[in-house]
Design an enzyme around this catalytic site. Structure first.
Site, mmCIF file in Angstrom:
data_model
loop_
_atom_site.group_PDB
_atom_site.id
_atom_site.type_symbol
_atom_site.label_atom_id
_atom_site.label_comp_id
_atom_site.label_asym_id
_atom_site.label_seq_id
_atom_site.Cartn_x
_atom_site.Cartn_y
_atom_site.Cartn_z
ATOM 1 N N ARG A 54 -0.756 12.487 10.281
ATOM 2 C CA ARG A 54 -0.804 11.074 10.701
ATOM 3 C C ARG A 54 -1.989 10.837 11.657
ATOM 4 O O ARG A 54 -3.005 10.290 11.271
ATOM 5 C CB ARG A 54 0.535 10.691 11.368
ATOM 6 C CG ARG A 54 0.701 9.192 11.561
ATOM 7 C CD ARG A 54 0.060 8.629 12.804
ATOM 8 N NE ARG A 54 0.568 9.190 14.045
ATOM 9 C CZ ARG A 54 0.039 8.926 15.227
ATOM 10 N NH1 ARG A 54 -0.996 8.111 15.318
ATOM 11 N NH2 ARG A 54 0.511 9.484 16.322
ATOM 12 N N ASP A 55 -1.876 11.302 12.886
ATOM 13 C CA ASP A 55 -2.933 11.039 13.879
ATOM 14 C C ASP A 55 -4.221 11.725 13.455
ATOM 15 O O ASP A 55 -5.323 11.195 13.650
ATOM 16 C CB ASP A 55 -2.477 11.568 15.257
ATOM 17 C CG ASP A 55 -3.081 10.814 16.420
ATOM 18 O OD1 ASP A 55 -4.167 10.247 16.257
ATOM 19 O OD2 ASP A 55 -2.480 10.808 17.512
ATOM 20 N N HIS A 60 1.719 13.755 24.583
ATOM 21 C CA HIS A 60 0.843 13.526 23.426
ATOM 22 C C HIS A 60 -0.585 13.430 23.970
ATOM 23 O O HIS A 60 -1.084 12.355 24.297
ATOM 24 C CB HIS A 60 1.280 12.221 22.739
ATOM 25 C CG HIS A 60 0.478 11.842 21.546
ATOM 26 N ND1 HIS A 60 0.881 12.090 20.247
ATOM 27 C CD2 HIS A 60 -0.720 11.197 21.434
ATOM 28 C CE1 HIS A 60 -0.016 11.616 19.400
ATOM 29 N NE2 HIS A 60 -1.003 11.073 20.102
ATOM 30 N N CYS A 115 -7.484 7.526 17.738
ATOM 31 C CA CYS A 115 -6.938 6.199 17.439
ATOM 32 C C CYS A 115 -8.081 5.270 17.072
ATOM 33 O O CYS A 115 -9.003 5.076 17.861
ATOM 34 C CB CYS A 115 -6.173 5.660 18.651
ATOM 35 S SG CYS A 115 -5.540 4.009 18.369
ATOM 36 N N HIS A 145 -4.588 13.761 23.884
ATOM 37 C CA HIS A 145 -5.842 13.895 23.144
ATOM 38 C C HIS A 145 -6.801 14.720 24.005
ATOM 39 O O HIS A 145 -6.695 14.741 25.227
ATOM 40 C CB HIS A 145 -6.400 12.508 22.811
ATOM 41 C CG HIS A 145 -5.656 11.871 21.665
ATOM 42 N ND1 HIS A 145 -6.115 11.887 20.370
ATOM 43 C CD2 HIS A 145 -4.459 11.239 21.623
ATOM 44 C CE1 HIS A 145 -5.242 11.276 19.577
ATOM 45 N NE2 HIS A 145 -4.222 10.871 20.314
HETATM 46 P P1 HMG Z 1 -0.497 -8.273 11.582
HETATM 47 O O1 HMG Z 1 -1.721 -8.589 10.764
HETATM 48 O O2 HMG Z 1 -0.320 -8.995 12.878
HETATM 49 O O3 HMG Z 1 0.847 -8.357 10.728
HETATM 50 O O4 HMG Z 1 -0.506 -6.717 11.863
HETATM 51 P P2 HMG Z 1 1.519 -9.420 9.828
HETATM 52 O O5 HMG Z 1 2.988 -9.296 10.061
HETATM 53 O O6 HMG Z 1 0.859 -10.769 10.014
HETATM 54 O O7 HMG Z 1 1.187 -8.884 8.350
HETATM 55 C C1 HMG Z 1 -0.117 -8.901 7.825
HETATM 56 C C2 HMG Z 1 -0.140 -8.158 6.496
HETATM 57 O O8 HMG Z 1 0.207 -6.771 6.714
HETATM 58 C C3 HMG Z 1 0.876 -8.683 5.494
HETATM 59 O O9 HMG Z 1 0.323 -8.495 4.209
HETATM 60 C C4 HMG Z 1 2.057 -7.757 5.648
HETATM 61 O O10 HMG Z 1 2.830 -7.650 4.493
HETATM 62 C C5 HMG Z 1 1.352 -6.442 5.919
HETATM 63 P P3 HMG Z 1 -0.346 -9.723 3.399
HETATM 64 O O11 HMG Z 1 0.773 -10.711 3.248
HETATM 65 O O12 HMG Z 1 -1.470 -10.243 4.269
HETATM 66 O O13 HMG Z 1 -0.803 -9.063 2.129
HETATM 67 N N1 HMG Z 1 2.201 -5.532 6.692
HETATM 68 C C6 HMG Z 1 2.613 -4.328 6.250
HETATM 69 N N2 HMG Z 1 2.345 -3.644 5.121
HETATM 70 C C7 HMG Z 1 2.941 -2.448 4.988
HETATM 71 N N3 HMG Z 1 3.753 -1.879 5.930
HETATM 72 C C8 HMG Z 1 4.018 -2.545 7.065
HETATM 73 C C9 HMG Z 1 3.429 -3.809 7.261
HETATM 74 N N4 HMG Z 1 3.497 -4.715 8.263
HETATM 75 C C10 HMG Z 1 2.757 -5.757 7.893
HETATM 76 N N5 HMG Z 1 4.807 -1.989 7.995
HETATM 77 C C11 HMG Z 1 0.646 -4.640 12.267
HETATM 78 C C12 HMG Z 1 0.515 -6.107 12.627
HETATM 79 C C13 HMG Z 1 1.486 -3.983 13.327
HETATM 80 C C14 HMG Z 1 1.287 -4.528 10.891
HETATM 81 C C15 HMG Z 1 -0.795 -4.038 12.220
HETATM 82 O O14 HMG Z 1 -1.425 -4.311 13.433
HETATM 83 C C16 HMG Z 1 -0.790 -2.556 12.005
HETATM 84 O O15 HMG Z 1 -0.422 -2.062 10.940
HETATM 85 N N6 HMG Z 1 -1.216 -1.789 13.043
HETATM 86 C C17 HMG Z 1 -1.189 -0.347 12.960
HETATM 87 C C18 HMG Z 1 -2.303 0.220 13.770
HETATM 88 C C19 HMG Z 1 -2.234 1.714 13.793
HETATM 89 O O16 HMG Z 1 -1.603 2.370 12.971
HETATM 90 N N7 HMG Z 1 -2.932 2.288 14.809
HETATM 91 C C20 HMG Z 1 -3.024 3.696 14.966
HETATM 92 C C21 HMG Z 1 -1.741 4.339 15.385
HETATM 93 S S1 HMG Z 1 -1.362 4.203 17.123
HETATM 94 C C22 HMG Z 1 -2.074 5.581 17.813
HETATM 95 O O17 HMG Z 1 -2.843 6.244 17.189
HETATM 96 C C23 HMG Z 1 -1.634 6.014 19.169
HETATM 97 C C24 HMG Z 1 -0.633 7.183 19.140
HETATM 98 O O18 HMG Z 1 -1.184 8.297 18.462
HETATM 99 C C25 HMG Z 1 -0.281 7.594 20.578
HETATM 100 C C26 HMG Z 1 -1.516 7.811 21.457
HETATM 101 O O19 HMG Z 1 -2.398 8.597 21.083
HETATM 102 O O20 HMG Z 1 -1.539 7.173 22.509
HETATM 103 C C27 HMG Z 1 0.673 6.783 18.444
HETATM 104 MG MG MG Z 2 -2.550 9.726 19.283
#
Ligand code: HMG
Ligand code: MG
Length: 302
Positions: free
Chosen positions: A15-16, A207, A240, A209
């Site tokens: 994932r990450d 967690h 990220c 980095h």
């Molecule tokens: P949004 O654009 O505000 O969402 O995104 P929405 O509800 O308006 O939906 C927009 C579109 O996304 C729609 O599709 C939804 O169906 C689709 P459209 O109608 O336009 O075709 N959608 C989805 N599709 C599949 N699965 C879903 C889903 N939800 C909506 N679950 C949202 C909001 C949260 C979805 C978006 O911002 C997003 O996906 N963000 C994810 C970002 C991400 O993954 N970042 C990296 C991970 S975090 C990280 O790395 C930190 C961590 O490792 C810890 C650390 O290191 O600190 C965890």
């Molecule tokens: Mg991370």
């Protein structure tokens, strides 16, 4: 405090590790890599993200990957879940754990999930209650605990409030994210000492980095505070996409070597782990950042 005798290494590489890679790792290679990690004895695996494929195209094949997990080893499988749509996908995939994620700083929260901290917390509270009522365990990441790429320092009381709210809602473990690798042993000590006034060590994970090379040192501070769950990514892959400058997680192979060298049990076979690392490096056409991958490449692994 005595160090834990055993540590759960929570492998987040699929994932990450992959979410920030320029290249898309083919679905069959993802599946093969996960099988190799399972063979190496990894017991907790974050396999993908049920997020919007537009936001994280590298993991658009999450449903397909989850359909081919080795299910006969008692491995705990998790994936990131940002909303109810993601929770439904995690349910369909029969995963054990939904990993929710939010930030302790406003700007990172907006950039990462298109929501501020307060609405995200309210949404995740409700989502956790729904997930737990449906029999799924929920783990929570808090990002930017040790510093935010947009806002700098983050108040530990904000982190405490988020963690306590989520634990109260039914989250079983909160993983403290050093999203951009700015923590030091001293700041790790300060954050843990503060949080452990209200929260048990068994409810926390780290967690880290490794952007600035302090991740292992910070995890030693975690061990000194009784933290026994540590997130890592094989070879140090990761970052990220919504945190400029974020490098990979602490490398699983380096973490496991350090723990084994300190007689802390992980259940992981270092030789098989090295093979899994060499496999993903070859498929991604990259060189891993971990020290241990170089030790093995130099033939000094055994
Ligand atoms: P949004 O654009 O505000 O969402 O995104 P929405 O509800 O308006 O939906 C927009 C579109 O996304 C729609 O599709 C939804 O169906 C689709 P459209 O109608 O336009 O075709 N959608 C989805 N599709 C599949 N699965 C879903 C889903 N939800 C909506 N679950 C949202 C909001 C949260 C979805 C978006 O911002 C997003 O996906 N963000 C994810 C970002 C991400 O993954 N970042 C990296 C991970 S975090 C990280 O790395 C930190 C961590 O490792 C810890 C650390 O290191 O600190 C965890
Ligand atoms: Mg991370």
């Amino acid at each position: 405090m005595e160090w834990p005798m055993q540590v759960t290494v929570w492998e987040v590489g699929p994932r990450d590790g992959l979410q920030n890679e320029a290249a898309f790792l083919a679905t069959e290679d993802k599946i093969a890599w996960i099988h190799m990690l399972a063979d190496a004895g990894v017991s907790h695996l974050e396999v993908s993200s049920f997020v919007s494929p537009r936001w994280i195209p590298q993991l658009a094949d999450a449903d397909e990957v989850c359909a081919h997990l080795p299910r006969d080893r008692g491995i705990v499988y998790a994936a990131l879940v940002p909303n109810l749509q993601g929770l439904e996908r995690a349910r369909q995939a029969a995963l054990d754990v939904a990993a929710i994620f939010l930030s302790a700083s406003e700007t990172h929260s907006q950039r990462n999930i298109n929501k501020g901290v307060a609405p995200a917390l309210a949404q995740y509270r409700a989502l956790t209650e729904t997930a737990v009522a449906g029999g799924m365990r929920v783990r929570a990441y808090i990002s930017t605990v040790f510093g935010c790429p947009y806002e700098g320092e983050v108040d530990v009381d904000t982190v405490r409030r988020i963690a306590l709210t989520l634990l109260e809602a039914g989250v079983y473990e909160v993983s403290l994210g050093d999203t951009i690798g700015v923590a030091t042993p001293r700041s790790t000590e300060a954050v843990l000492s503060s949080l452990l006034r209200d929260i048990r060590p068994a409810q926390l994970a780290l967690h880290m980095h490794d952007t600035r090379g302090a991740a292992l040192a910070n995890l030693v501070v975690g061990l000194q505070h009784g933290i026994a769950v540590m997130d890592s990514s094989l070879g140090g892959l990761g970052g990220c996409p919504y945190a400029p400058g974020a490098a990979g997680n602490v490398a699983t192979d380096d973490l496991v070597r350090m723990l084994h060298g300190c007689s802390v049990v992980t259940g992981i076979d270092e030789g098989l782990l090295a093979k899994a690392g060499a496999f993903v490096a070859e498929r991604l056409h990259t060189t891993l950042a971990s020290k241990m991958s170089r030790v093995y490449a130099g033939g000094a692994g055994s």
